[in-house]
Design a protein around this motif. Sequence first.
Motif, PDB file in Angstrom:
ATOM      1  N   UNK A 391       0.818  -1.200   0.000  1.00 28.90           N
ATOM      2  CA  UNK A 391       0.000   0.000   0.000  1.00 28.90           C
ATOM      3  C   UNK A 391       0.861   1.263   0.000  1.00 28.90           C
ATOM      4  N   UNK A 392       1.909   1.203   0.819  1.00 27.37           N
ATOM      5  CA  UNK A 392       2.832   2.338   0.878  1.00 27.37           C
ATOM      6  C   UNK A 392       3.497   2.550  -0.484  1.00 27.37           C
ATOM      7  N   UNK A 393       3.831   1.451  -1.102  1.00 25.20           N
ATOM      8  CA  UNK A 393       4.459   1.501  -2.417  1.00 25.20           C
ATOM      9  C   UNK A 393       3.507   2.138  -3.429  1.00 25.20           C
ATOM     10  N   UNK A 394       2.252   1.691  -3.437  1.00 24.16           N
ATOM     11  CA  UNK A 394       1.258   2.264  -4.365  1.00 24.16           C
ATOM     12  C   UNK A 394       1.104   3.758  -4.123  1.00 24.16           C
ATOM     13  N   UNK A 395       0.987   4.080  -2.845  1.00 26.51           N
ATOM     14  CA  UNK A 395       0.786   5.465  -2.443  1.00 26.51           C
ATOM     15  C   UNK A 395       1.855   6.359  -3.069  1.00 26.51           C
ATOM     16  N   UNK A 396       3.082   5.900  -2.941  1.00 27.62           N
ATOM     17  CA  UNK A 396       4.187   6.713  -3.429  1.00 27.62           C
ATOM     18  C   UNK A 396       4.206   6.755  -4.945  1.00 27.62           C
ATOM     19  N   UNK A 397       4.004   5.607  -5.553  1.00 26.50           N
ATOM     20  CA  UNK A 397       4.032   5.532  -7.007  1.00 26.50           C
ATOM     21  C   UNK A 397       2.944   6.394  -7.631  1.00 26.50           C
TER      22      UNK A 397
END
Length: 885
Positions: A391-397
Amino acid sequence: MGQDLLPKAYEPTEIETKWYAHWLDNKLFHADENKTGKEYSIVIPPPNVTGSLHMGHALNNTLQDILIRYHRMKGFNTLWMPGMDHAGIATQNVVERQLAEEGLSRADLGRDKFVERVWTWKEHSGGVIINQLKRLGCACDWDRERFTMDEGLSKAVREVFVRLYEEGLIYKGDYIVNWCPRCHTALSDLEVEHEDAAGNLWLIRYSLEDSDESLIVATTRPETMLGDTGVAVNPSDERYKHLIGKYALLPLVGRKLRIVGDPIVAMDFGTGALKITPSHDMTDFDIAARHNLDHVTIMDSNGRINENGIHFAGMDRYQCRKAIVDELSEKGYLAGIDPYKVGLGKCYRCKEVVEPLISKQWFVKVGPLAAEALKAVEDGRTRIVPEHWTKTYYEWMNNIRDWCVSRQIWWGHRIPAWTCEDCGEVLVARSEPKECSKCKGSRLVRDTDVLDTWFSSALWPFSTMGWPDETKLLYTFYPTSALVTGFDILFFWVARMMMMGLKFMNDVPFKDVYIHALVRDEHGKKMSKSLGNVIDPLKVMDKFGTDAFRFTLAALAAQGRDIRLSESRIEGYRNFMNKLWNAARFALPYVAQPSSMSVDPDKLSLPEKWILSRLNRTIKEVRSALEDYNFNEAAQHLYHFTWHEFCDWSIELAKIPLNRQGSPEAEQSAAVLKHCLNSIMKLLHPFIPFITEEIASKLNSDHFSLLAETYPEVNESLINEEAERRMTTIMGIISAVRNIRAEMNISPGKALPVIIIPGSSGESELVKSAEEIIQSLAKTSDYQLQKVGFEPPKMAATAVVGETGVYVPLQGIIDPAAEIARLTKELVKINKDLDSVNKKLSNSNFMEKASEEAVTKQRNRQAELAAKAEGLSQGLIKMQSLNRQ
RNA sequence: GGGCGGGUAGCUCAGGGGGAGAGCACUGCCUUCACACGGCAGGGGUCGGAGGUUCAAAUCCUCUCCCGCCUACCA
């Protein structure tokens, strides 16, 4: 016997050195790209060339080493690609500090000499971490060690830069960037650390042109007003909407400021009016772009006010802040000061407060790259473990901004761009162009900037394998199997490798990303030099041994949680190493003889069936835990099995047959002992490679290396539930006698009379078959096995195991009061449990709705507890009647 | 402001619908011939608080209070 062969306590130092050399000499870490079969590969997160091993490295590399050794033993063709990062700013700072000691600056040397000096530094002082990784036991393929600045990787960097430029994914322009006035370079958004600090919100009154009205703006950095070119208000703000389009006058300077309406302005913050300084604030830069406001730069690259700052020119930014506030106050412009907590951006390298400044920089347009990287995780081509990081990865991307990749330092990959001094054309090329492609002029000047260190790191998974050449290595080992890293570089590194890997290899760089925790001190504080709470891994290894240290890290590496490391914990696992050592020391005389050691499963004794069953369950659990990156579970299963089942029980039980020297039972027992120990060494080898090799070599005269052996596989036919159940009862009886002995304060050395009355024929048969074990481990004298109905002596301590009564007649020794207390306490506990079980079983809802399995379980439990309560009550009644006499 | 993680034995932490676990620390006995870096036995927790779902909640859901971390254009 054994004590002559091995020292009493495990001494790691020499053994570690010996085995590491053995592994290297025999090329056991080397991966062969020409071999066929299943592959497993990992690229190391390259440590900085300036770095020395800290706890983060130790954890990171221990986990990778476990995976590598585990897979190698499972038969994979395994590559662990090692190397180091040139660490642009960090390394440059190190060498600059060194120069400063000689009274020199980098400017004194000039660019070429300085870079040369850095290389010299690298050759002599850099890379100490490599030997430290070896000390840790890392099974890296050192023949393939790479450096982000070596020729091959530099070629890859140029190739990527040129291709991205040609596709329009790299551009150069004047933008506002984070500027470090100390390092003198731009920083990416990620390189800025945010920190709250006490500050003020200064309220400044701006008068309006052609009006008596005035407007109050709020700012945390009053000095930036010198660069104001506008004021923004929210277009739906009733207080100000009539002012949009009009002009305000900048105090002290007198510049006309256009008032614009922009929805980004928060009406409920400050005064609702925002002063706009396009050249020195990120938000203002964006607002100015939307409304075409002018730019006025008032600060230079040192953070000093420039010639646009009227009489403040030449002042340092903070000096100027004070002077401005004083003058505003004096002239009546200051409308108030509110204490306010401000978020300060600091340089991640030198902690200087960064200043947003406009400058010419190179950017990577990451939008299209990020979209692919996002998709690859969404559709599962790359899996992030633990999953919540996804989720954190998606958020940043999803919120990614263009990546500023140019740095105004000297150490790094110089940007392959040249400007023609004759026509101004910019040429981007893989190698130095001879002439301008536009005007054919030959006066070409190379860009002075270098690339962000993370630019070359982003290519690491394929540049280290020879890209852009189409190598066999890439073909065999790309995509890599797993990437192991801390979450602190999820964005810096992981996300960027995803983008670059997909772009240039058309495939993800790794199938799994395992994100591990941060190592903190025992109070949960981040380890830092300034706090003085740093535990040095090298000192730990010196003191406790590498294996103990590695095992501690693995045992604490629970997913999704930080590790609090304390020395007592390491000491505990050092003791485990010693336990292992002594188990081997015990076994050695019995297993050293080169006998066939084959075991006939039908002839196994109960304790042998039991330990082999437990061993195979452990194998199953360890393998499954490792497949899921549950390092702590695997370590804990192994710890528990080895110490509390194998050592505490199995070895003690084996002493009985082993003492019958030359008998078939002795031989079989030795065979089982050896099998278990060998299996334990293999199972533990990925975690604690040194001691396991040493022990395996002592146990097996033909030993070469555990790395060349097969990781234990489950033998389902040896998992024996019945044997486990039977052994549990026997161990329970033994513990019951020991408990009575301890509670009655009887010396452990004293043998006790014991009467056992099994509650069923099954238990009767079981107890009968295990008589010798019970007598030996419980240390009995006058042992009697009786039938139901036998009346034990009145003066006896009572215990119940399953449905079997255990009595210790102790005329004269026993203290009735103590026994009453012991039984009462026990009964209270049993009755409490029994109550809850009874309640469940008499609850019609439970009987109807609970699973059949759950009901059966409760029924069995009820029977067991009832038998126990009954037996203990009888003992208690007897004791009470005796006590009254 | 948004997001994430955590609050379980004195300490550090596992576990994660049906009998509360580990390591260290603590208590008692023991230098027994693998190990005192040890053995045996034991004490200690209303699983942050309040609701709810369920036959059953430490475990799932909601709310709430603390504590960390990440992220952000409230100047």
